[in-house]
Design an enzyme around this catalytic site. Structure first.
Site, PDB file in Angstrom:
ATOM      1  N   GLY A  20      47.932 120.209  51.598  1.00  0.00           N
ATOM      2  CA  GLY A  20      49.078 119.566  52.238  1.00  0.00           C
ATOM      3  C   GLY A  20      48.937 118.066  52.375  1.00  0.00           C
ATOM      4  O   GLY A  20      49.670 117.439  53.131  1.00  0.00           O
ATOM      5  N   HIS A  36      47.313 112.857  57.499  1.00  0.00           N
ATOM      6  CA  HIS A  36      47.448 112.282  58.843  1.00  0.00           C
ATOM      7  C   HIS A  36      46.838 110.881  58.902  1.00  0.00           C
ATOM      8  O   HIS A  36      46.142 110.511  59.845  1.00  0.00           O
ATOM      9  CB  HIS A  36      46.821 113.188  59.898  1.00  0.00           C
ATOM     10  CG  HIS A  36      47.495 114.526  59.996  1.00  0.00           C
ATOM     11  ND1 HIS A  36      47.158 115.465  60.930  1.00  0.00           N
ATOM     12  CD2 HIS A  36      48.480 115.089  59.254  1.00  0.00           C
ATOM     13  CE1 HIS A  36      47.903 116.542  60.775  1.00  0.00           C
ATOM     14  NE2 HIS A  36      48.715 116.333  59.758  1.00  0.00           N
ATOM     15  N   ARG A  59      31.196 106.714  68.498  1.00  0.00           N
ATOM     16  CA  ARG A  59      30.658 106.676  67.136  1.00  0.00           C
ATOM     17  C   ARG A  59      29.695 107.842  66.866  1.00  0.00           C
ATOM     18  O   ARG A  59      29.540 108.278  65.731  1.00  0.00           O
ATOM     19  CB  ARG A  59      29.981 105.323  66.889  1.00  0.00           C
ATOM     20  CG  ARG A  59      29.834 104.956  65.432  1.00  0.00           C
ATOM     21  CD  ARG A  59      29.698 103.465  65.274  1.00  0.00           C
ATOM     22  NE  ARG A  59      30.924 102.781  65.665  1.00  0.00           N
ATOM     23  CZ  ARG A  59      31.976 102.607  64.861  1.00  0.00           C
ATOM     24  NH1 ARG A  59      31.936 103.054  63.617  1.00  0.00           N
ATOM     25  NH2 ARG A  59      33.050 101.983  65.290  1.00  0.00           N
ATOM     26  N   ASP A  90      21.464 106.214  68.551  1.00  0.00           N
ATOM     27  CA  ASP A  90      21.707 107.653  68.393  1.00  0.00           C
ATOM     28  C   ASP A  90      22.610 107.964  67.203  1.00  0.00           C
ATOM     29  O   ASP A  90      22.426 108.983  66.524  1.00  0.00           O
ATOM     30  CB  ASP A  90      22.279 108.260  69.678  1.00  0.00           C
ATOM     31  CG  ASP A  90      23.467 107.484  70.237  1.00  0.00           C
ATOM     32  OD1 ASP A  90      23.878 106.472  69.629  1.00  0.00           O
ATOM     33  OD2 ASP A  90      23.982 107.878  71.306  1.00  0.00           O
ATOM     34  N   ARG A 102      33.667  93.359  60.276  1.00  0.00           N
ATOM     35  CA  ARG A 102      34.012  94.755  60.527  1.00  0.00           C
ATOM     36  C   ARG A 102      35.402  95.057  59.994  1.00  0.00           C
ATOM     37  O   ARG A 102      36.180  94.156  59.688  1.00  0.00           O
ATOM     38  CB  ARG A 102      33.935  95.074  62.012  1.00  0.00           C
ATOM     39  CG  ARG A 102      35.107  94.544  62.822  1.00  0.00           C
ATOM     40  CD  ARG A 102      34.996  94.909  64.292  1.00  0.00           C
ATOM     41  NE  ARG A 102      36.245  94.603  64.983  1.00  0.00           N
ATOM     42  CZ  ARG A 102      36.377  94.533  66.292  1.00  0.00           C
ATOM     43  NH1 ARG A 102      35.342  94.754  67.078  1.00  0.00           N
ATOM     44  NH2 ARG A 102      37.549  94.250  66.836  1.00  0.00           N
ATOM     45  N   GLY A 114      85.120  74.077  41.721  1.00  0.00           N
ATOM     46  CA  GLY A 114      84.063  73.823  40.760  1.00  0.00           C
ATOM     47  C   GLY A 114      84.002  74.748  39.571  1.00  0.00           C
ATOM     48  O   GLY A 114      84.973  74.939  38.815  1.00  0.00           O
ATOM     49  N   VAL A 120      80.444  68.287  49.278  1.00  0.00           N
ATOM     50  CA  VAL A 120      81.709  68.417  50.011  1.00  0.00           C
ATOM     51  C   VAL A 120      82.785  68.861  49.037  1.00  0.00           C
ATOM     52  O   VAL A 120      83.136  68.122  48.109  1.00  0.00           O
ATOM     53  CB  VAL A 120      82.108  67.087  50.683  1.00  0.00           C
ATOM     54  CG1 VAL A 120      83.448  67.251  51.398  1.00  0.00           C
ATOM     55  CG2 VAL A 120      81.034  66.627  51.664  1.00  0.00           C
ATOM     56  N   TYR A 140      63.636 113.757  58.662  1.00  0.00           N
ATOM     57  CA  TYR A 140      63.431 113.721  60.102  1.00  0.00           C
ATOM     58  C   TYR A 140      62.312 112.732  60.394  1.00  0.00           C
ATOM     59  O   TYR A 140      61.722 112.152  59.481  1.00  0.00           O
ATOM     60  CB  TYR A 140      63.104 115.103  60.686  1.00  0.00           C
ATOM     61  CG  TYR A 140      61.965 115.840  60.019  1.00  0.00           C
ATOM     62  CD1 TYR A 140      60.642 115.575  60.333  1.00  0.00           C
ATOM     63  CD2 TYR A 140      62.227 116.825  59.073  1.00  0.00           C
ATOM     64  CE1 TYR A 140      59.604 116.254  59.725  1.00  0.00           C
ATOM     65  CE2 TYR A 140      61.191 117.526  58.450  1.00  0.00           C
ATOM     66  CZ  TYR A 140      59.890 117.233  58.789  1.00  0.00           C
ATOM     67  OH  TYR A 140      58.858 117.901  58.190  1.00  0.00           O
ATOM     68  N   ASP A 143      73.351  76.181  51.299  1.00  0.00           N
ATOM     69  CA  ASP A 143      74.820  76.139  51.203  1.00  0.00           C
ATOM     70  C   ASP A 143      75.420  75.774  52.563  1.00  0.00           C
ATOM     71  O   ASP A 143      74.946  76.225  53.603  1.00  0.00           O
ATOM     72  CB  ASP A 143      75.323  77.515  50.759  1.00  0.00           C
ATOM     73  CG  ASP A 143      76.655  77.439  50.047  1.00  0.00           C
ATOM     74  OD1 ASP A 143      77.438  76.518  50.353  1.00  0.00           O
ATOM     75  OD2 ASP A 143      76.912  78.291  49.181  1.00  0.00           O
ATOM     76  N   LYS A 163      85.502  85.862  60.883  1.00  0.00           N
ATOM     77  CA  LYS A 163      86.017  85.756  62.251  1.00  0.00           C
ATOM     78  C   LYS A 163      87.497  86.142  62.290  1.00  0.00           C
ATOM     79  O   LYS A 163      87.940  86.840  63.208  1.00  0.00           O
ATOM     80  CB  LYS A 163      85.842  84.331  62.771  1.00  0.00           C
ATOM     81  CG  LYS A 163      86.509  84.081  64.118  1.00  0.00           C
ATOM     82  CD  LYS A 163      86.299  82.670  64.616  1.00  0.00           C
ATOM     83  CE  LYS A 163      87.018  82.457  65.949  1.00  0.00           C
ATOM     84  NZ  LYS A 163      86.752  81.129  66.537  1.00  0.00           N
TER      85      LYS A 163
END
Length: 536
Positions: free
Chosen positions: A319, A287, A460, A490, A532, A42, A72, A226, A132, A144
Site C-alpha cells: 500500500g 505515511h 533516539r 545507549d 543535521r 497599438g 500612455v 477526500y 503594465d 468594477k
C-alpha cells in the site's frame, strides 16, 4: 428580481487592447460579423486593420496621440468614462451625453508579459518596462463596472464572447464571473510585480534574507477524492504565476483520482528519489516515511534498484508509494504489478511498462519532472512559517574550526579506523537517505540500500531499537546514519550490539565523548558531520 433575459446588455461597442494576440483574429472577425464596433490600441489595432476590418484607434477617439514609447495610450477620460459609466444611473448616462462619450459594452484586455520577462533573465530596466499601467486600469475599471460592462482577460473565453454577441450579450451573472476572473488576473500580476520589486530589485529583507512581505495567488487545479480522512474535503491548487515543475504539475496517466494523503506521500517519495545526485534511485514511502530506499549504478535496470529498496521492508511497502528518478521499465513494472501499490511516479514510463501497469485498474501512475528547491512554508494558527528547504549541500566549520558538511570529505573521523571506499560509499548513501526519514531517525544501509529504518520516535533509543529490529540479521555488517546527535551512548550501543560496522552522525552532544568512547571500545568507525537533517 431581474430576469436573465432582461439583464443582458447587447454588445454594441468593444475596446480591444491585448498583448497576447492568441485567438484575436477569430474574435474580432466574429465581433464585426455580429455588428460590434471596434476600438483598439497599438498592435491590436494594426492587426484589426490588416484584416480589412473597420476599427477606431484610441488616439483618434481621444484626440491625443500615444506617447512616451506607448506608456500612455488609454489613460484618458474618453476611454475610462466610457468604461466606468454605470448605466443604471440616469445621471451617468446624462453626463456621457453632455461629454460626448460613448459607452463600452465589452473590454478585452490582457497585460504585458512581466512574469515571462523576469524569468527570461532580462535586465531590471527591461522588466520595469513590462509593468503594465493602462491595462490593469482598464481591466479593474471594467470589472468594477460589471453591471454595465463585460471584461474578458483570457483568450480561452473568446468563444464565450462570440456566443454572447449572438445571444444579446452576457447575463449579469456571467459579467460578475468575468469580473471576478479579471480581478484575479490583476491581483496575480500585482503580486508578482510587488514580489520582484521588494525581493529582487530592492532588498526588503532587513538583512536576514527573508522578505518583509510575501504574496501569492493559487488556482484550484482539482478537487481531491477526500482529505486526510474521508470526512475531510480537500483540493489541489497550483501557483498562479508560471507553473513550477513538480508533483502538482504531474501528469496522471492511469488509475483512481489522487487523495490528499496520496499527494503528501508522493511528495516525500518524489524528493527522496532525487536526493542521490545522478544515481538511479528508488524510494518507497508509506505515511511520509521510507519503507526502503536504494541506489544503483549507471546502466543498471531500475527494476534491480527497486528490488533492493523493496527488500528493506516488504510488509510496510504494502500500500505504499514508489518513486524513481528514472523511467519505469517493463522489468520493474512486472515486479510492481504483483505488489499492492497506491502510486508509482517517475519522469516517464516505457510503453511496455505502461501496458503492464495499466492492467491494474486502481494503480495511479504519475509522470513527474524533477522537483524544485523552493522555500518551504507551513501554516500555523494565525501565521505562516517559512524556511529554506533542507538540502544536501551544507558546508561550514564547527566551533573548533573543523570542517562540517554533507560531503564525506568534510566529515571528522572520531572513532575507529578510516572507512574503506565501500564502507564510505554506504555511509554517504545512508547520510543522504536519512533526510527522507522523520525524526528521530536512524537508518541502516548496506550495498547502497536501506536495510532497516527507525523513524518518528520521541527518543533516539527507540529509533535505534526499531531500525535494528526491522533489519534483523541484516543489521550485522551494515552501516548506520542518525539525523541528529546521540544524546547518550545507549543509542549507538544498540547499533554496535547489532553488528553495525560504521556510524555517521552530526555530533554536537554534551556527551559526545561517551558516544565516541563506546564506538572506540567496539572498534566501530564513526564520523561526525557537524550538520543535521531533522525532518518534522
Amino acid at each position: 428580481m431581474t430576469s436573465e433575459a432582461t439583464d443582458r446588455i447587447p454588445l454594441k461597442r468593444a475596446l480591444i487592447s491585448v498583448y497576447d494576440k492568441t485567438g484575436l483574429e477569430e474574435l474580432v472577425r466574429g465581433l464585426h460579423d455580429s455588428g460590434v464596433a471596434l476600438v483598439s490600441t497599438g498592435g491590436s489595432a494594426a492587426l484589426i486593420e490588416s484584416l480589412g476590418l473597420p476599427v477606431t484607434k484610441v488616439e483618434d477617439l481621444t484626440g491625443f496621440p500615444e506617447c512616451l514609447d506607448g506608456r500612455v495610450k488609454t489613460l484618458h477620460p474618453k476611454v475610462h468614462a466610457g468604461i466606468l459609466a454605470d448605466r443604471r444611473l440616469d445621471s451617468h448616462v446624462a453626463q456621457l451625453a453632455d461629454l460626448g462619450v460613448e459607452p463600452f459594452d465589452l473590454v478585452v484586455s490582457n497585460l504585458y508579459p512581466f512574469t515571462e520577462t523576469v524569468m527570461s533573465g532580462a535586465s531590471p530596466d527591461e522588466c520595469v518596462e513590462q509593468i503594465d499601467i493602462g491595462g490593469p486600469s482598464m481591466v479593474r475599471a471594467a470589472a468594477k463596472n460589471h453591471p454595465s460592462v463585460a471584461i474578458v482577460t483570457s483568450p480561452e473565453r473568446y468563444p464565450d464572447v462570440l456566443r454572447a454577441a449572438g445571444e444579446g450579450g452576457f447575463t449579469l451573472a456571467e459579467r460578475q464571473a468575468l469580473a471576478a476572473a479579471a480581478f484575479v488576473h490583476t491581483a496575480t500580476y500585482d503580486v508578482h510585480v510587488a514580489s520582484w520589486m521588494g525581493n529582487v530589485l530592492s532588498d526588503s529583507s532587513g538583512g536576514d534574507g527573508f522578505p518583509a512581505w510575501m504574496g501569492a495567488t493559487w488556482n484550484k487545479k482539482t478537487t481531491l477524492r477526500y482529505g486526510e480522512n474521508p470526512h475531510q474535503a480537500a483540493a489541489l491548487y497550483v501557483n498562479g504565476f508560471v507553473p513550477q515543475p513538480g508533483l502538482a504539475q504531474g501528469e496522471q496517466l492511469h488509475g483512481k483520482e489522487m487523495s490528499y494523503n496520496n499527494y503528501i506521500d508522493a511528495e516525500a517519495a518524489h524528493r527522496a528519489a532525487y536526493d542521490h545526485g545522478d544515481r538511479p534511485t528508488v524510494a518507497i514511502i508509506k505515511h511520509a516515511n521510507p519503507c526502503g530506499i536504494a541506489v544503483g549504478s549507471d546502466g543498471e535496470d531500475i527494476a534491480a534498484v527497486h528490488a533492493r529498496a523493496h527488500a528493506c521492508d516488504p510488509v510496510s511497502a504494502y500500500g505504499g508509494i514508489i518513486a524513481t528518478n528514472r523511467p519505469v521499465t517493463s522489468a520493474m513494472a512486472e515486479t510492481v504489478k504483483d505488489i499492492f501499490t497506491e502510486v508509482v511516479l517517475a519522469p516517464d514510463f516505457d510503453d511496455d511498462a505502461l501496458e503492464v501497469l495499466t492492467t491494474k485498474k486502481n494503480l495511479r501512475l504519475l509522470r513527474v519532472a524533477a522537483p524544485t528547491a523552493d522555500p518551504e512554508t507551513r501554516r500555523i494558527s494565525g501565521g505562516l512559517l517559512l524556511q529554506h528547504r533542507d538540502s544536501l549541500d551544507a558546508e561550514g566549520k564547527d566551533k573548533d574550526g573543523n570542517p562540517t558538511g554533507d560531503d564525506p570529505s568534510r566529515w571528522r573521523l572520531v572513532a575507529g579506523e578510516a572507512a574503506s571506499e565501500e564502507t564510505l560509499a554506504d555511509l554517504e548513501f545512508a547520510w543522504r537517505a536519512i533526510r527522507a526519514v522523520k525524526s528521530n531517525a536512524i537508518l541502516l544501509a548496506s550495498g547502497g540500500a536501506s536495510v532497516g529504518v527507525g523513524m518518528g520516535q520521541v527518543n533516539r533509543v527507540d529509533s535505534c531499537h526499531l531500525a535494528v529490529t526491522r533489519a534483523g540479521e541484516r543489521a550485522a555488517g551494515s552501516v548506520a546514519a542518525s539525523d541528529a546527535f546521540f544524546p547518550f551512548a545507549d543509542g549507538p550501543q544498540i547499533l554496535i550490539d547489532a553488528g553495525v560496522r560504521a556510524i555517521v552522525a552530526p555530533g554536537g552532544s554534551i556527551r559526545d565523548e561517551e558516544v565516541i568512547a563506546a564506538a572506540q571500545a567496539a572498534g566501530v568507525t564513526t564520523y561526525f558531520t557537524g550538520t543535521r537533517h531533522f525532518a518534522h
